[in-house]
Scaffold this motif. Sequence first.
Motif, PDB file in Angstrom:
ATOM      1  N   PRO A 102      -1.783   8.710 -10.994  1.00 33.07           N
ATOM      2  CA  PRO A 102      -1.444   8.016 -12.239  1.00 33.07           C
ATOM      3  C   PRO A 102      -2.039   6.608 -12.345  1.00 33.07           C
ATOM      4  CG  PRO A 102       0.332   7.751 -10.689  1.00 33.07           C
ATOM      5  CD  PRO A 102      -0.701   8.601  -9.989  1.00 33.07           C
ATOM      6  N   LEU A 103      -2.612   6.085 -11.241  1.00 28.74           N
ATOM      7  CA  LEU A 103      -3.127   4.712 -11.262  1.00 28.74           C
ATOM      8  C   LEU A 103      -4.607   4.664 -11.618  1.00 28.74           C
ATOM      9  CD1 LEU A 103      -1.327   3.223  -8.106  1.00 28.74           C
ATOM     10  CD2 LEU A 103      -0.527   3.363 -10.470  1.00 28.74           C
ATOM     11  N   TYR A 104      -5.314   5.766 -11.432  1.00 26.38           N
ATOM     12  CA  TYR A 104      -6.727   5.870 -11.791  1.00 26.38           C
ATOM     13  C   TYR A 104      -7.602   4.870 -11.034  1.00 26.38           C
ATOM     14  CZ  TYR A 104      -4.656   8.628 -15.495  1.00 26.38           C
ATOM     15  OH  TYR A 104      -3.928   9.580 -16.179  1.00 26.38           O
ATOM     16  N   ILE A 105      -7.378   4.805  -9.726  1.00 25.92           N
ATOM     17  CA  ILE A 105      -8.125   3.877  -8.885  1.00 25.92           C
ATOM     18  C   ILE A 105      -8.465   4.535  -7.554  1.00 25.92           C
ATOM     19  CG2 ILE A 105      -7.124   1.786  -9.893  1.00 25.92           C
ATOM     20  CD1 ILE A 105      -5.175   1.675  -7.537  1.00 25.92           C
ATOM     21  N   ASP A 106      -9.500   4.017  -6.913  1.00 28.57           N
ATOM     22  CA  ASP A 106      -9.758   4.297  -5.508  1.00 28.57           C
ATOM     23  C   ASP A 106      -9.033   3.237  -4.694  1.00 28.57           C
ATOM     24  OD1 ASP A 106     -11.386   6.531  -5.854  1.00 28.57           O
ATOM     25  OD2 ASP A 106     -13.170   5.299  -6.163  1.00 28.57           O
ATOM     26  N   LEU A 107      -8.326   3.648  -3.675  1.00 30.61           N
ATOM     27  CA  LEU A 107      -7.562   2.713  -2.863  1.00 30.61           C
ATOM     28  C   LEU A 107      -8.433   2.122  -1.764  1.00 30.61           C
ATOM     29  CD1 LEU A 107      -4.137   4.556  -2.462  1.00 30.61           C
ATOM     30  CD2 LEU A 107      -4.675   2.601  -3.928  1.00 30.61           C
ATOM     31  N   GLN A 108      -8.329   0.799  -1.599  1.00 34.47           N
ATOM     32  CA  GLN A 108      -9.083   0.096  -0.571  1.00 34.47           C
ATOM     33  C   GLN A 108      -8.532   0.373   0.822  1.00 34.47           C
ATOM     34  OE1 GLN A 108      -8.608  -4.119  -0.759  1.00 34.47           O
ATOM     35  NE2 GLN A 108     -10.188  -4.567   0.747  1.00 34.47           N
ATOM     36  N   ALA A 109      -7.246   0.733   0.895  1.00 31.57           N
ATOM     37  CA  ALA A 109      -6.597   0.948   2.185  1.00 31.57           C
ATOM     38  C   ALA A 109      -5.502   1.993   2.025  1.00 31.57           C
ATOM     39  CB  ALA A 109      -6.008  -0.364   2.712  1.00 31.57           C
ATOM     40  N   HIS A 110      -5.105   2.564   3.147  1.00 30.17           N
ATOM     41  CA  HIS A 110      -3.992   3.516   3.132  1.00 30.17           C
ATOM     42  C   HIS A 110      -3.301   3.479   4.489  1.00 30.17           C
ATOM     43  CE1 HIS A 110      -7.384   5.831   4.803  1.00 30.17           C
ATOM     44  NE2 HIS A 110      -6.461   6.500   5.500  1.00 30.17           N
ATOM     45  N   LYS A 111      -2.052   3.893   4.490  1.00 26.64           N
ATOM     46  CA  LYS A 111      -1.245   3.887   5.703  1.00 26.64           C
ATOM     47  C   LYS A 111      -1.425   5.201   6.469  1.00 26.64           C
ATOM     48  CE  LYS A 111       1.473   0.088   5.907  1.00 26.64           C
ATOM     49  NZ  LYS A 111       2.911   0.199   5.602  1.00 26.64           N
ATOM     50  N   TRP A 159       0.812  -1.211   0.000  1.00 29.84           N
ATOM     51  CA  TRP A 159       0.000   0.000   0.000  1.00 29.84           C
ATOM     52  C   TRP A 159       0.850   1.268   0.000  1.00 29.84           C
ATOM     53  CZ3 TRP A 159      -4.682  -0.509  -1.543  1.00 29.84           C
ATOM     54  CH2 TRP A 159      -5.344  -1.732  -1.341  1.00 29.84           C
ATOM     55  N   GLY A 160       2.022   1.206   0.589  1.00 30.66           N
ATOM     56  CA  GLY A 160       2.908   2.357   0.535  1.00 30.66           C
ATOM     57  C   GLY A 160       3.312   2.668  -0.890  1.00 30.66           C
ATOM     58  N   SER A 161       3.648   1.622  -1.642  1.00 27.13           N
ATOM     59  CA  SER A 161       4.046   1.797  -3.037  1.00 27.13           C
ATOM     60  C   SER A 161       2.888   2.328  -3.867  1.00 27.13           C
ATOM     61  CB  SER A 161       4.538   0.466  -3.605  1.00 27.13           C
ATOM     62  OG  SER A 161       4.824   0.568  -4.985  1.00 27.13           O
ATOM     63  N   LEU A 162       1.695   1.793  -3.654  1.00 26.41           N
ATOM     64  CA  LEU A 162       0.533   2.237  -4.424  1.00 26.41           C
ATOM     65  C   LEU A 162       0.169   3.679  -4.089  1.00 26.41           C
ATOM     66  CD1 LEU A 162       0.344  -0.773  -5.147  1.00 26.41           C
ATOM     67  CD2 LEU A 162      -2.126  -0.635  -4.775  1.00 26.41           C
ATOM     68  N   SER A 163       0.249   4.031  -2.814  1.00 24.45           N
ATOM     69  CA  SER A 163      -0.137   5.377  -2.396  1.00 24.45           C
ATOM     70  C   SER A 163       0.840   6.429  -2.892  1.00 24.45           C
ATOM     71  CB  SER A 163      -0.226   5.448  -0.869  1.00 24.45           C
ATOM     72  OG  SER A 163      -1.217   4.566  -0.378  1.00 24.45           O
ATOM     73  N   ASN A 164       2.115   6.069  -2.997  1.00 24.69           N
ATOM     74  CA  ASN A 164       3.155   7.048  -3.330  1.00 24.69           C
ATOM     75  C   ASN A 164       3.581   7.016  -4.791  1.00 24.69           C
ATOM     76  OD1 ASN A 164       3.330   7.943  -0.608  1.00 24.69           O
ATOM     77  ND2 ASN A 164       4.601   6.149  -0.116  1.00 24.69           N
ATOM     78  N   ALA A 165       2.929   6.191  -5.606  1.00 26.25           N
ATOM     79  CA  ALA A 165       3.335   6.068  -7.007  1.00 26.25           C
ATOM     80  C   ALA A 165       3.172   7.392  -7.744  1.00 26.25           C
ATOM     81  CB  ALA A 165       2.502   4.986  -7.691  1.00 26.25           C
ATOM     82  N   LYS A 166       4.203   7.799  -8.460  1.00 23.91           N
ATOM     83  CA  LYS A 166       4.168   9.010  -9.263  1.00 23.91           C
ATOM     84  C   LYS A 166       3.822   8.707 -10.717  1.00 23.91           C
ATOM     85  CE  LYS A 166       5.460  11.381  -5.701  1.00 23.91           C
ATOM     86  NZ  LYS A 166       4.438  12.188  -4.971  1.00 23.91           N
ATOM     87  N   SER A 167       4.010   7.447 -11.097  1.00 26.53           N
ATOM     88  CA  SER A 167       3.659   7.002 -12.445  1.00 26.53           C
ATOM     89  C   SER A 167       3.435   5.501 -12.390  1.00 26.53           C
ATOM     90  CB  SER A 167       4.767   7.333 -13.447  1.00 26.53           C
ATOM     91  OG  SER A 167       5.887   6.482 -13.241  1.00 26.53           O
ATOM     92  N   ILE A 168       2.882   4.967 -13.447  1.00 29.11           N
ATOM     93  CA  ILE A 168       2.642   3.529 -13.495  1.00 29.11           C
ATOM     94  C   ILE A 168       3.961   2.765 -13.467  1.00 29.11           C
ATOM     95  CG2 ILE A 168       2.628   3.225 -16.002  1.00 29.11           C
ATOM     96  CD1 ILE A 168       0.088   1.709 -13.557  1.00 29.11           C
ATOM     97  N   ASP A 169       5.043   3.399 -13.917  1.00 30.02           N
ATOM     98  CA  ASP A 169       6.351   2.744 -13.924  1.00 30.02           C
ATOM     99  C   ASP A 169       6.831   2.409 -12.509  1.00 30.02           C
ATOM    100  OD1 ASP A 169       6.429   2.953 -16.669  1.00 30.02           O
ATOM    101  OD2 ASP A 169       7.552   4.841 -16.649  1.00 30.02           O
TER     102      ASP A 169
END
Length: 309
Positions: free
Chosen positions: A187-196, A151-161
């Motif tokens: 950049p992920l175009y999603i709602d996150l199910q969880a966050h830190k 979730w840390g990676s998903l929350s902090n992603a700046k691009s899909i890369d």
Amino acid sequence: MSVYLPAGYDGSSTRYPVIYFLPTPFETYNTPFEKRDAQKLFDGAVSSRVIGGFVLVCVDMTTPLGSSWYVNSPVTGNWEDFMVQELVPYIDANLRTLRSRDSRGIAGDFMGGYGAIRFAMKHPDVFGSVYALHPVGTGSGVLTMYSRPDWGSLSNAKSIDDVEKDNLSRIFISIFQAHLPDADKPPLYIDLQAHKVGENLVIDSAVTTRLRNNFFLESMIPEYADNLKSLRGLKLDWARSDPNQDHVYANQAFTHKLNEFGIPHEAEEYNGVWAGNWGRDGRIYNDLLPFFARTLIFADSTTSLQSMN
């Protein structure tokens, strides 16, 4: 897409039933023919009378991250519409098919198995029978879904890369883009199910409810039970020794849920791992094709009546 036509197709006027096949997104739509010798396998099955002559359509329904999960999404495209409103009519218009749901089956492997059940569940007027090889996404596994992504990676992603090289993240982002899409959240175009929050993981209950209701096939059974009951055939199988026991647990629960609603179906848990579907000893030749031989109509009713007269 790749299309299999039975021997003698070009020299006859016969109309054939159609099996739509959704391969695992870990392979391409052409892998069965390029690497699994599917044409020889199907020709042998027809000549040995394992099944009558049929057409098979193997179609690419992947996104840049993997599976489309076979749904309409503002982020990844309208895959459900593509299958039902575009592909099936196109095949019926351009090939000699039996244009009835009774002569139209759908099958899939792994994520493709999920898609096959989903399409048949929602569109029994289009697909009359379905066989899912080791489907995933049928229901809750041993582990909760929120325990899997980073979730840390998903929350902090700046691009899909930033997440593309992590296979597990790719899979879950593809799930979220299909079932929790938000076109206004790059950049992920999603709602996150969880966050830190600090070191604690906070679960969003509303988003989790949307995810469970939209994604898990088990959650869809109450709404689509009558559709499933109308099918000519429904079968799923799964490998007992899958390294990811989530799949085993979920499929066991799924068949029990089908039973709770009185939905006729076949379910088989077999020894071994998820593999070995192709070849003369594989499950496609020995299980999937005989299933469709039983559940598909192989003759045009008007032609049959004329021949009887």
